[in-house]
Write a protein that holds these residues in place. Structure first.
Motif, mmCIF file in Angstrom:
data_model
loop_
_atom_site.group_PDB
_atom_site.id
_atom_site.type_symbol
_atom_site.label_atom_id
_atom_site.label_comp_id
_atom_site.label_asym_id
_atom_site.label_seq_id
_atom_site.Cartn_x
_atom_site.Cartn_y
_atom_site.Cartn_z
ATOM 1 N N PHE B 29 0.228 2.808 -6.139
ATOM 2 C CA PHE B 29 1.656 2.671 -6.426
ATOM 3 C C PHE B 29 2.109 1.316 -5.917
ATOM 4 O O PHE B 29 1.826 0.957 -4.772
ATOM 5 C CB PHE B 29 2.468 3.787 -5.759
ATOM 6 C CG PHE B 29 2.328 5.107 -6.470
ATOM 7 C CD1 PHE B 29 3.225 5.464 -7.467
ATOM 8 C CD2 PHE B 29 1.277 5.966 -6.167
ATOM 9 C CE1 PHE B 29 3.089 6.678 -8.145
ATOM 10 C CE2 PHE B 29 1.142 7.171 -6.836
ATOM 11 C CZ PHE B 29 2.043 7.535 -7.833
ATOM 12 N N GLY B 30 2.776 0.551 -6.730
ATOM 13 C CA GLY B 30 3.216 -0.801 -6.348
ATOM 14 C C GLY B 30 4.717 -0.908 -6.403
ATOM 15 O O GLY B 30 5.435 0.097 -6.302
ATOM 16 N N PRO B 31 5.211 -2.127 -6.558
ATOM 17 C CA PRO B 31 6.660 -2.346 -6.645
ATOM 18 C C PRO B 31 7.266 -1.494 -7.758
ATOM 19 O O PRO B 31 6.660 -1.311 -8.809
ATOM 20 C CB PRO B 31 6.755 -3.838 -6.991
ATOM 21 C CG PRO B 31 5.511 -4.426 -6.424
ATOM 22 C CD PRO B 31 4.452 -3.383 -6.586
ATOM 23 N N SER B 33 7.855 1.704 -7.375
ATOM 24 C CA SER B 33 7.570 3.119 -7.120
ATOM 25 C C SER B 33 8.555 3.672 -6.090
ATOM 26 O O SER B 33 9.159 2.915 -5.325
ATOM 27 C CB SER B 33 6.139 3.291 -6.625
ATOM 28 O OG SER B 33 5.929 2.548 -5.448
ATOM 29 N N SER B 34 8.683 4.980 -6.073
ATOM 30 C CA SER B 34 9.606 5.612 -5.123
ATOM 31 C C SER B 34 9.011 5.541 -3.720
ATOM 32 O O SER B 34 7.792 5.397 -3.549
ATOM 33 C CB SER B 34 9.831 7.068 -5.504
ATOM 34 O OG SER B 34 8.646 7.801 -5.275
ATOM 35 N N ASP B 35 9.860 5.639 -2.712
ATOM 36 C CA ASP B 35 9.390 5.636 -1.324
ATOM 37 C C ASP B 35 8.376 6.746 -1.105
ATOM 38 O O ASP B 35 7.366 6.556 -0.440
ATOM 39 C CB ASP B 35 10.562 5.837 -0.357
ATOM 40 C CG ASP B 35 11.270 4.517 -0.062
ATOM 41 O OD1 ASP B 35 10.763 3.472 -0.518
ATOM 42 O OD2 ASP B 35 12.321 4.555 0.608
ATOM 43 N N PHE B 38 5.017 5.994 -2.767
ATOM 44 C CA PHE B 38 4.339 4.896 -2.097
ATOM 45 C C PHE B 38 3.792 5.346 -0.746
ATOM 46 O O PHE B 38 2.663 5.021 -0.368
ATOM 47 C CB PHE B 38 5.286 3.706 -1.924
ATOM 48 C CG PHE B 38 4.582 2.499 -1.363
ATOM 49 C CD1 PHE B 38 3.599 1.853 -2.098
ATOM 50 C CD2 PHE B 38 4.876 2.036 -0.087
ATOM 51 C CE1 PHE B 38 2.928 0.750 -1.578
ATOM 52 C CE2 PHE B 38 4.207 0.943 0.435
ATOM 53 C CZ PHE B 38 3.232 0.296 -0.313
ATOM 54 N N GLN B 39 4.586 6.114 -0.022
ATOM 55 C CA GLN B 39 4.118 6.613 1.275
ATOM 56 C C GLN B 39 2.897 7.505 1.115
ATOM 57 O O GLN B 39 1.943 7.415 1.882
ATOM 58 C CB GLN B 39 5.227 7.397 1.973
ATOM 59 C CG GLN B 39 5.947 6.562 2.989
ATOM 60 C CD GLN B 39 7.266 7.184 3.374
ATOM 61 O OE1 GLN B 39 8.295 6.592 3.154
ATOM 62 N NE2 GLN B 39 7.236 8.372 3.928
#
Lengths: 1003, 109
Positions: B29-31, B33-35, B38-39
């Protein structure tokens, strides 16, 4: 008294006396003795003091399971602590000393611990010594440190040599007793490659002592025949004095061979670690006898019954003249019979079973030994040696029926198979009620890569206690391992083993069964750690139900013997206290190694110079010859400074630093990482790797770049040069090349595998030399061949060319803020170019400079250093490097992470310069303190020093640091308490201390 | 001390030649994407007791990354395969299902 008998002793050679010392006293033993048998032969019953209470302790076992007789062996650089006397073979000149006593073994002041004993219950570390806190520091800790612990650590560097051997075999047999040998023969007959390890110096294990016949031949003779047969087979490797130390994943096993411990004058390494891969492993590791839990069972002279038999048969030694035997099984009768036949007075056999034993009991009775059934030992009295035994009913609380004087007690609580190696890699156990023992569960073996079991237990280790069963089990194990290893087992019938039948044993976990508290506090479970029955019972009352927790709380089964004698008795005691069944309580985890192995053997040859290879630049020898004060940087060695005669290192650094700014310096920069990135997608790939744009760099130009991890943290930096349309050349930090190359490969191979890019680490293919300082250009021009003027080779560009006859690439880049050329040449030409540059630099005051000068110069310019300003928690934004982070790129590694709330937090500490108010140098790593205190009562911290130096060019201390709201607090003064008690004060300033406008590098 | 077969160079490599790379088949997941996504991608890794798919690099060998399907409790290896794929090959999944009825890809626990 403990003494040598007139005859007997199948392992000793009475014609060869051997001299040795114990605590400085000279003794004599015989060739073939162990240190333990020789000490016993010399009536040395007392061999050590216990761990917590400093109680007198004697030899209790005859093999690897010995918990008490831990001695310091040798002296000086050959001193080794905690060696078991029972596994130490005697040699002429052996020096031994007891441990854990002061001032002497006989008169130990620490024995006062007896009075202190009530302060040392189970879990004493946890409960007694917490409050009040000052007591810990001033009273408890000094006391415990002085009294606890086993042997001393050696002070000198180990003088001996060690080595590793690698071996591959089809079948590994661990244990060279009758079961192991027979299993090995069965396997070897199939043609499979077989390796047999035996930890002692003799083949055959217990069988020659215990007797019986195989196919009508006395078992000792049968073993000799087996060994001869095996030794004659080309596919069999046999090692004595080689312990199977551990069994690991996928058939990996460690063998620990003590090559010259028994004869230090022999050539060769002291220990050899065998790193073995086997398709199948047979564990024929035997069994260990359990002590009985009665009061005073730790008094010197109380010994395992089988151990007493070993000393008599193998070494002709008896630990006493008047012996009492206590048992819950038939095996101990063998000891009584054997001693009696040797002329030792066996006063009584106390058999805890109401009905007594079987055929062996009859034999003992015929020899005239008195046997009392349903009887137990109530208490053994005596300080440093057994004096008398109080006899009671096993079914009672310990009321003495009778007291008998004696000087030795043989005890047997039954046998526990050695399941350690079976268990190391996940083999599970099953509880055998009839023998009260855990044995390997054949349905749950340790499994290998194919999901099938790869360990086969054999003989006594598999819970078989009779020669007939042992022999047939060994053949079955040999056949199973052979087939599972992919060979065809020969169809042979197992030989027929015969020995005397046993009556059933009866579990006895406490003697007498309902012993009163006073007795239980004198009843030892774990001799080595001084854990008593009452301790485990207390732990259970305090809520410790898990055997693993109880182990940590009471220290039961810890330290060098790992509970070889105490485990089963301890967990049975725990189970009884919890009113649970033993298999429900379970065992603690068996972890390798089986017994401690030397650190030397683990290291093998990898010590001193060959511990880790050193990487040398092409100019390494020149550097060495010119005063290099070496600094390790990764595996490289770099000159910290070139120290001249009469100079300190600091003097040299100051001289070099000034000289670069005033004249010209030359730096061996060959260690810088160099990675070629090439292909149609190379630009796109580098745009992902670096935070800034690399795809739009023009051929011939250079750009400084930052690399972040996917977590957003800064991991490396360096100058990237574009060579042609599809080729880039990336510089990394020294020591970073392999890591960054691997980082690039990882992303290329596992995420963007369809991108057309190659990366190659060419760090060692090139020497790189930096010529730095106002006169750098003059030096290069003197060498000639290339135009290196301001317009021909501008700042942040590179050119290929011929310089002074060398085929070079020159990068005009600067890590110092000076006019600077970094010249790359093939590694083989490095030294020659260095020499040429040195000659050309002669008239210009050129000096070589080292890494500390490099650091000071970059710090004067406010340039960051990976590993100083970054530490794995720092992002480029913290360092004011936003200019090097592309805003145009949609994506790069770290971009998304740097948008997370913690990364955009305005209170992240930021890079600033720090200038001490008095010109002194800030301590490295010092923290700045702010207002108020934290939850622990410590001053709040508001920043820390990341780099700090004395600048000879500015004549003051300069530093960089990360400070809360730092860039907004210019001119503020911070306090940095030093570890020296002083408080340093420094003003927050711009991190660029020198030539803020960059005029010096842009010429 | 596992032995894994390197599908690139064909060597049965001892664990000392390999470096582990954690869970395989992660989706990056890159720029944008949801927090939460991404987490999960950055930090939340499967660590089952049982069948697992892992990344390994033949670091002291050919240098290539590959994937291994193995059981973390029995140490059984079901196969190794190219890292250049988003999911395990069908034959390996079939082999695991054959040995562990009811098992399916992406079923952890």
């Amino acid at each position: 008294m403990s003494t040598r008998l007139a005859n007997q002793g199948r392992l000793i050679d009475r014609s060869k006396p051997v001299k040795f010392t114990f605590n400085g006293k000279s003794f004599t033993g015989f060739a073939g003795d162990t240190l333990a048998s020789a000490l016993l032969a010399n009536d040395q019953m007392l061999v050590g003091r216990s761990f917590k209470y400093h109680r007198p302790r004697g030899i209790v076992a005859s093999g690897a399971e010995e918990p008490n007789a831990l001695l310091g062996l040798g002296s000086g650089d050959r001193f080794e602590p905690n060696q078991r006397a029972t596994t130490t073979e005697l040699f002429d000149g052996l020096e031994s000393a007891s441990q854990n006593h002061w001032p002497s073994l006989e008169y130990d002041i620490g024995a006062v611990n007896k009075a202190f004993a009530r302060f040392l219950p189970a879990g004493f570390y946890y409960k007694m010594f917490i409050h009040p806190r000052p007591f810990w520091k001033h009273i408890y800790e000094p006391f415990i440190r002085q009294s606890a612990g086993l042997g001393r650590a050696p002070k000198d560097r180990d003088a001996d040599r060690y080595e590793h051997f690698y071996a591959f075999t089809d079948i590994l047999v661990i244990g060279g007793g009758v079961a192991g040998l027979l299993a090995a023969k069965t396997a070897a007959q199939s043609g499979a490659k077989v390796m047999v390890l035996e930890q002692t110096a003799h083949w055959g294990g217990r069988a020659p002592v215990d007797g019986g016949t195989v196919n009508g031949t006395a078992v000792a003779d049968y073993i000799a025949i087996l060994v001869t047969e095996l030794e004659a087979m080309d596919n069999v490797t046999m090692r004595l004095r080689c312990m199977g130390a551990g069994v690991y994943d996928h058939g990996y096993a460690l063998g620990y061979e003590r090559v010259t411990d028994h004869a230090p004058s022999l050539e060769g390494p002291r220990h050899r670690l065998w790193r073995i891969r086997a398709k199948q492993i047979i564990t024929a590791t035997g069994a260990i006898e359990r002590p009985l839990s009665f009061a005073g069972n730790d008094v010197p002279g109380v010994m395992l019954a089988a151990a007493m038999r070993d000393y008599a048969v193998n070494y002709g030694v008896t630990p006493g003249d008047k012996v009492i035997v206590a048992t819950n099984n038939d095996d101990a009768y063998r000891t009584a019979i054997c001693l009696k036949e040797m002329g030792v007075d066996v006063l009584r056999i106390l058999d805890a079973r109401d009905t007594g034993g079987g055929e062996l009991m009859e034999q003992a009775r015929e020899l005239g030994i008195r046997i009392d059934c349903g009887r137990a030992i109530g208490k053994v009295s005596g300080g440093k040696r057994v004096k008398k035994v109080a006899i009671c009913a096993q079914a009672g609380t310990g009321a003495a029926l009778e007291e008998i004087s004696c000087d030795a007690v043989a005890m047997s609580g039954g046998w526990s198979p050695v399941v350690h190696l079976w268990s190391h890699c996940g083999g599970k156990l099953t509880w055998d009620d009839s023998l009260s023992q855990f044995r390997p569960d054949p349905n749950r073996p340790p499994t290998g890569a194919d999901g099938q079991g790869f360990v086969v237990p054999a003989g006594t280790a598999n819970g078989e206690m009779h020669l007939g069963e042992i022999v047939s089990d060994a053949v079955a194990a040999g056949k199973k391992a052979t087939q599972d290893a992919g060979f065809k087992a020969k169809r042979t019938a197992a030989p027929r083993g015969v020995d005397t039948a046993y009556a059933p044993m009866e579990p006895v976990w406490l003697m007498p069964r309902n012993a009163e508290m006073e007795l239980r506090t004198k009843t030892w479970l774990d001799y080595q750690n001084d854990v008593k029955v009452s301790d485990v019972q207390l732990a259970a009352r305090e809520g410790y139900e898990s055997v693993e927790h109880t182990k940590r709380y009471t220290t039961l089964g810890m330290a060098t013997d790992q509970g070889k004698l105490s485990n089963i008795n301890g967990l049975a005691t725990l189970a009884n206290a919890l009113d649970a069944k033993i298999p429900q309580v379970g065992t603690t985890t068996f972890r390798p190694p089986y017994t401690p192995i030397s650190m030397g053997s683990i290291g093998g040859e990898a010590r001193g110079e060959v511990f880790q290879p050193i990487r040398r630049t092409p100019m390494h020898d020149w550097n060495e010859a010119h005063g290099a004060d070496w600094e390790p940087v990764g595996q490289w060695r770099r000159p910290y400074a070139y120290v001249r005669d009469g100079e300190t290192v600091h003097d040299a650094v100051m001289r070099e630093t000034r000289n670069v700014r005033e004249a010209v310096g030359i730096l061996d920069a060959s260690t810088l990482g160099k990675i070629v990135v090439k292909g149609p997608d190379a630009g796109r790939f580098l745009d992902m790797m670096y935070t800034n744009m690399m795809s739009n760099l023009k051929p011939g130009k250079c750009r400084y770049g930052l690399m972040c991890s996917e977590n957003g943290f800064l991991i490396d930096d360096g100058v990237v040069a574009r060579i042609d349309d599809d080729t880039w050349f990336c510089h990394t930090t020294t020591g970073g090349a392999e890591r960054i190359h691997a980082h690039m490969e990882e992303w290329l191979q596992t995420e963007w595998w369809d991108w057309k890019v190659y990366v190659a680490n060419v760090t060692e293919q090139f020497a790189q030399i930096a010529v730095v300082g106002p006169k750098a250009r003059a030096v290069l021009e003197k060498l000639g061949g290339m135009d290196v003027g301001k317009d021909d080779l501008p700042f942040m560009e590179w050119r290929d060319g011929i310089l002074g006859g060398f085929d070079v690439r020159i990068y005009r880049i600067s890590f110092s803020g000076e006019l600077s050329y970094e010249i790359a040449v093939s590694a083989s030409q490095g030294q020659a170019l260095w020499n040429a540059l040195r000659s050309a630099g002669d008239g210009f005051g050129m000096m070589p400079y080292g890494t500390e000068t490099l650091h000071i110069l970059r710090a004067e310019k406010g340039f960051i250093m990976i590993g100083d300003e970054s530490d794995g928690t720092v992002i480029p934004q913290d360092l004011g490097l936003n200019w090097a982070i592309s805003k145009k790129k949609e994506d790069f590694l770290g971009k998304r992470a740097q948008q997370r709330s913690h990364m955009t937090d305005p209170t992240r500490w930021k890079l600033v310069g720090l200038e001490t108010t008095d010109g002194s140098v800030l301590p490295d790593g010092a923290y700045a303190v702010g207002e108020g205190v934290n939850a622990n009562g410590q001053r709040n911290m508001v920043g820390r020093v990341t780099s700090t130096y004395y600048s000879p060019n500015l004549n003051k201390g300069i530093a960089m640091g990360l400070v809360l709201n730092g860039p907004d607090r210019m001119g503020e003064v911070l306090e940095f308490p030093g570890t020296d008690g002083k408080i340093y004060t420094a003003t927050i300033v711009d991190p660029v201390f020198y030539d803020k406008d960059g005029e010096k590098q842009n010429v | 001390m596992l032995i894994l077969h390197c599908p690139y160079c064909g060597v049965d490599a001892d664990e000392t030649e390999l470096s582990p790379g954690g869970e395989a088949h992660l989706k990056r997941f890159g720029p944008g994407s949801s927090d939460e996504d991404f987490q999960d991608y950055l930090f939340a890794r499967e660590n089952p007791r049982g069948v697992h798919f892992e990344r390994w690099r033949h670091a002291a060998g050919c240098g290539k990354w590959f994937h291994a399907a193995r059981s973390t409790d029995t140490l059984e290896v079901f196969g190794t395969y190219s890292a250049q794929t988003t999911e395990p090959p069908k034959e390996i999944c079939d082999r695991i299902s054959g040995k562990r009825p009811g098992w399916t890809w992406r079923l952890f626990g």
